[in-house]
Design a protein around this motif. Structure first.
Motif, short mmCIF file in Angstrom:
data_model
loop_
_atom_site.label_atom_id
_atom_site.label_comp_id
_atom_site.label_asym_id
_atom_site.label_seq_id
_atom_site.Cartn_x
_atom_site.Cartn_y
_atom_site.Cartn_z
N UNK A 192 -1.77 -6.28 -3.09
CA UNK A 192 -1.47 -7.15 -2.14
C UNK A 192 -1.03 -6.38 -0.75
N UNK A 193 -0.55 -5.09 -0.98
CA UNK A 193 -0.09 -4.21 0.18
C UNK A 193 -1.43 -4.01 1.07
N UNK A 194 -2.33 -3.60 0.42
CA UNK A 194 -3.77 -3.38 1.41
C UNK A 194 -4.08 -4.65 1.95
N UNK A 195 -4.09 -5.91 1.34
CA UNK A 195 -4.58 -7.00 1.75
C UNK A 195 -3.69 -7.47 3.06
N UNK A 196 -2.39 -7.14 2.78
CA UNK A 196 -1.43 -7.52 3.57
C UNK A 196 -1.47 -6.90 5.24
N UNK A 197 -2.15 -5.99 5.21
CA UNK A 197 -2.62 -5.00 6.18
C UNK A 197 -3.75 -5.45 6.88
N UNK A 198 -4.44 -6.28 6.27
CA UNK A 198 -5.98 -6.66 6.44
C UNK A 198 -6.94 -5.76 6.45
N UNK A 199 -6.52 -4.86 5.39
CA UNK A 199 -7.48 -3.80 4.81
C UNK A 199 -8.15 -4.36 3.86
N UNK A 200 -9.19 -3.55 3.22
CA UNK A 200 -10.31 -3.86 2.15
C UNK A 200 -9.80 -3.21 1.01
N UNK A 201 -9.63 -3.91 -0.07
CA UNK A 201 -9.28 -3.41 -1.32
C UNK A 201 -10.71 -2.84 -2.17
N UNK A 223 8.93 2.63 6.09
CA UNK A 223 9.26 1.41 6.66
C UNK A 223 8.54 0.07 6.05
N UNK A 224 9.33 -0.91 5.62
CA UNK A 224 8.67 -2.14 5.10
C UNK A 224 7.69 -2.95 6.26
N UNK A 225 6.67 -3.23 5.88
CA UNK A 225 5.88 -4.11 6.62
C UNK A 225 5.90 -5.75 6.33
N UNK A 226 6.53 -6.41 7.20
CA UNK A 226 6.84 -7.95 6.66
C UNK A 226 5.65 -8.73 7.11
N UNK A 227 5.00 -8.28 8.25
CA UNK A 227 3.83 -9.05 8.70
C UNK A 227 2.58 -9.18 7.86
N UNK A 228 1.93 -10.11 7.65
CA UNK A 228 0.67 -10.40 6.91
C UNK A 228 -0.21 -10.59 8.03
N UNK A 229 -1.39 -9.50 8.11
CA UNK A 229 -2.37 -9.74 9.25
C UNK A 229 -3.19 -10.93 8.77
N UNK A 230 -3.51 -11.59 9.91
CA UNK A 230 -4.27 -12.83 9.81
C UNK A 230 -5.64 -12.41 9.37
N UNK A 231 -6.43 -13.18 8.77
CA UNK A 231 -7.65 -13.03 8.27
C UNK A 231 -8.50 -14.11 8.34
N UNK A 232 -9.97 -14.03 8.55
CA UNK A 232 -10.53 -15.26 8.55
C UNK A 232 -11.27 -15.31 7.26
N UNK A 233 -11.69 -16.61 6.75
CA UNK A 233 -12.24 -16.86 5.46
C UNK A 233 -13.53 -16.01 5.30
N UNK A 234 -14.41 -15.56 6.21
CA UNK A 234 -15.34 -14.61 6.17
C UNK A 234 -15.10 -13.17 6.20
N UNK A 289 -13.90 -9.65 4.83
CA UNK A 289 -13.78 -8.74 3.61
C UNK A 289 -12.57 -8.75 3.00
N UNK A 290 -12.33 -8.79 1.81
CA UNK A 290 -11.03 -8.55 0.99
C UNK A 290 -10.97 -7.63 0.28
N UNK A 291 -11.98 -7.64 -0.66
CA UNK A 291 -12.44 -6.44 -1.63
C UNK A 291 -13.89 -6.22 -1.78
N UNK A 309 -20.18 -5.33 -4.32
CA UNK A 309 -20.06 -6.74 -3.89
C UNK A 309 -18.95 -6.82 -2.83
N UNK A 310 -19.14 -7.45 -1.54
CA UNK A 310 -18.39 -7.58 -0.53
C UNK A 310 -17.73 -9.00 -0.98
N UNK A 311 -16.67 -9.21 -1.43
CA UNK A 311 -15.85 -10.47 -1.73
C UNK A 311 -15.01 -10.82 -0.55
N UNK A 312 -14.90 -11.96 0.07
CA UNK A 312 -14.21 -12.25 1.18
C UNK A 312 -12.80 -13.07 0.81
#
Length: 496
Positions: free
Chosen positions: A69-78, A139-150, A152-154, A168-171
């Motif tokens: 969830x930390x990777x996703x919070x950044x808007x990065x891809x797991x 330092x803790x990162x409290x903000x969740x990077x906004x992502x669109x439905x399309x 890629x998450x993982x 497989x690119x899953x959004x």
């Protein structure tokens, strides 16, 4: 739409509740959320930005969820990887995905550090103290990077049972909707449930049906880092598990335990099976032994993964049920035309669960789709009541002298024999027929059944061209990391 919002939302509502257990260790939703924020801060400090890929090589422990969830919070891809991969395989996956960093467990990190550095990926290794050794000064990162439905998450790599793994690119839309379907449509999960967490979390089944669904519902995930039949029964009993999730091999392993009746599984209300075909005998045997309804479903890494499931009020043993909400499933011929009910064809999927594509492989992606439908490569059929069935993989059908044989049909007959635990039917080279039918089985301890006995057993129950001419008895089957029998390896071993 960011999948990480599920954790933050549940932590606000149920912060003190148990999110995960490993034996006596309990991690609350509040603690999991704080750990995730700290890891996100650490990764951001290392230069990870939205869209960057980050590999994970972590077993079934609470740290997996915090990092995920930390990777996703950044808007990065797991990029979740099997902890049992060797250095060369890790290097391939990191290079193929273009991962900027790799977070590895304390037992796997030292061995793969060189592999990560060889492809230019930063390496972060959990110490004996877990995350605390890594995030002390972050330092803790409290903000969740906004992502669109399309977005890629993982990137989830296929098991590679028929070739080199593809990602497989899953959004975010794929994974958010799929876990919602599991919670509301399939399992009716609530915060009172305890879900068995023995499925590998690096795989889409463990992620969507286990981790993401439990977090979404506020349920507790009872983790088992390394699956074994007796350890699973103990976890189900001691953690008061209400929802069992597993591969058919897991159900069979628990069923085979000699002291299974010693365990109290009275809290178990439902079991779900997927990832491979569930032998009818195993399903009914588990239900009888533990008084628990088992629902079989169907999915692929490419479909996030859930496509269809049986339900409590709509079930047919031996089938994969009906499509879940928002997903279409059809049986089609090679041109994409639908076939009549009861006739075999390729299962094809369309809906919110279907992947964006194979990472970095446009040709493979194009070949995987036909008129907007994902081609699964599985042979299936639908009955007149709308229930779907998997007959076999298109790549595993056996052509014996012009007569097609479905291996699963023969495997089901082998499973009817009381001494058989696992069975795999394969095609063997033949000079005149092209392929001949062979079978490999494992037996219960101290069974005196021979290969010839099993051959005759099947011969008496199927058409003359379908029975295996040879049946080899082995101690163990080669399997993928997710527990599927690796028929390609059996085929190679048999030919050698």
């Amino acid at each position: 739409m960011n999948l990480a919002e599920n954790l933050e939302r549940t932590a606000r509502a149920r912060g003190r509740s148990a999110a995960m257990t490993v034996g006596d260790r309990v991690t609350t939703f509040a603690a999991l959320d704080l750990d995730s924020r700290a890891v996100a801060g650490l990764l951001a400090g290392r230069g990870v930005r939205p869209g960057d890929r980050v590999g994970m090589l972590v077993p079934n422990v609470p740290e997996f969820a915090a990092i995920y969830y930390a990777i996703l919070r950044l808007g990065a891809v797991v990029v979740p990887l099997d902890p049992l991969l060797d250095e060369h395989e890790v290097a391939h996956h990191l290079e193929d995905s273009g991962s900027r960093a790799l977070v590895a467990g304390d037992t796997t990190g030292p061995a793969v550090g060189a592999a990560a550095r060889s492809v230019g990926a930063d390496i972060l290794v959990l110490g004996p103290g877990g995350l605390r050794d890594l995030v002390t000064d972050a330092a803790s990162l409290d903000r969740i990077e906004p992502r669109a439905a399309g977005d890629t998450a993982a990137i989830v790599y296929t098991s590679g049972s028929t070739g080199r793994p593809r990602g497989a690119e899953l959004t975010h839309g794929n994974l958010v909707r799929n876990c919602e379907v599991v919670v509301n449509d399939v399992l009716q999960l609530t915060s009172e449930d305890v879900v068995f967490g023995g499925l590998p979390l690096f795989h889409s089944f463990g992620q969507s049906v286990g981790l993401n669904a439990a977090v979404r519902a506020g349920a507790c995930l009872a983790l088992l880092p390394r699956f074994a039949g007796e350890a699973a029964l103990r976890t189900l009993q001691d953690q008061l598990v209400t929802v069992m999730q597993g591969l058919p091999a897991m159900y069979a392993a628990m069923l085979e335990q000699p002291h299974r009746s010693d365990y109290d599984l009275s809290r178990l209300r439902v079991g779900v099976s997927g990832g491979a075909a569930m032998p009818v005998g195993v399903l009914l045997g588990f239900e009888d032994a533990f008084d628990c309804l088992v629902l079989e479903g169907y999915g692929l890494s490419e479909t996030s993964p859930v496509v269809s499931f049986n339900r409590r009020d709509r079930r047919r043993v031996g089938s994969i049920g009906m499509p879940v909400k928002g997903v279409e499933l059809r049986v089609a011929d090679e041109r994409g035309a639908g076939v009549e009910d009861g006739e075999p064809g390729e299962l094809q999927v369309r809906g919110h669960n279907v992947m964006k594509g194979y990472w970095g492989r446009p040709d493979d992606t194009a070949a995987a789709f036909l008129d907007g439908w994902l081609r699964t490569g599985d042979v299936g059929m639908r009955d007149e009541d709308g229930f779907f069935y998997v007959v076999d993989r298109t790549t595993e059908l056996i052509n014996r002298g012009g007569q097609w044989v479905y291996p699963r049909e023969v495997e089901e007959v082998l499973h009817e024999h009381p001494d058989v635990v696992e069975a795999a039917v394969i095609g063997l080279p033949h000079p005149t027929l092209g392929e001949e039918i062979g079978a490999v089985v494992t037996l219960r301890p101290f069974a005196g059944t021979t290969g010839n006995d099993l051959r005759d057993f099947v011969k008496a129950r199927v058409a003359a061209y379908k029975y295996p001419r040879t049946v080899d008895i082995v101690d163990a089957m080669p399997k993928t990391a997710t527990g599927k029998i690796l028929k390609r390896a059996i085929r190679l071993e048999t030919r050698a």
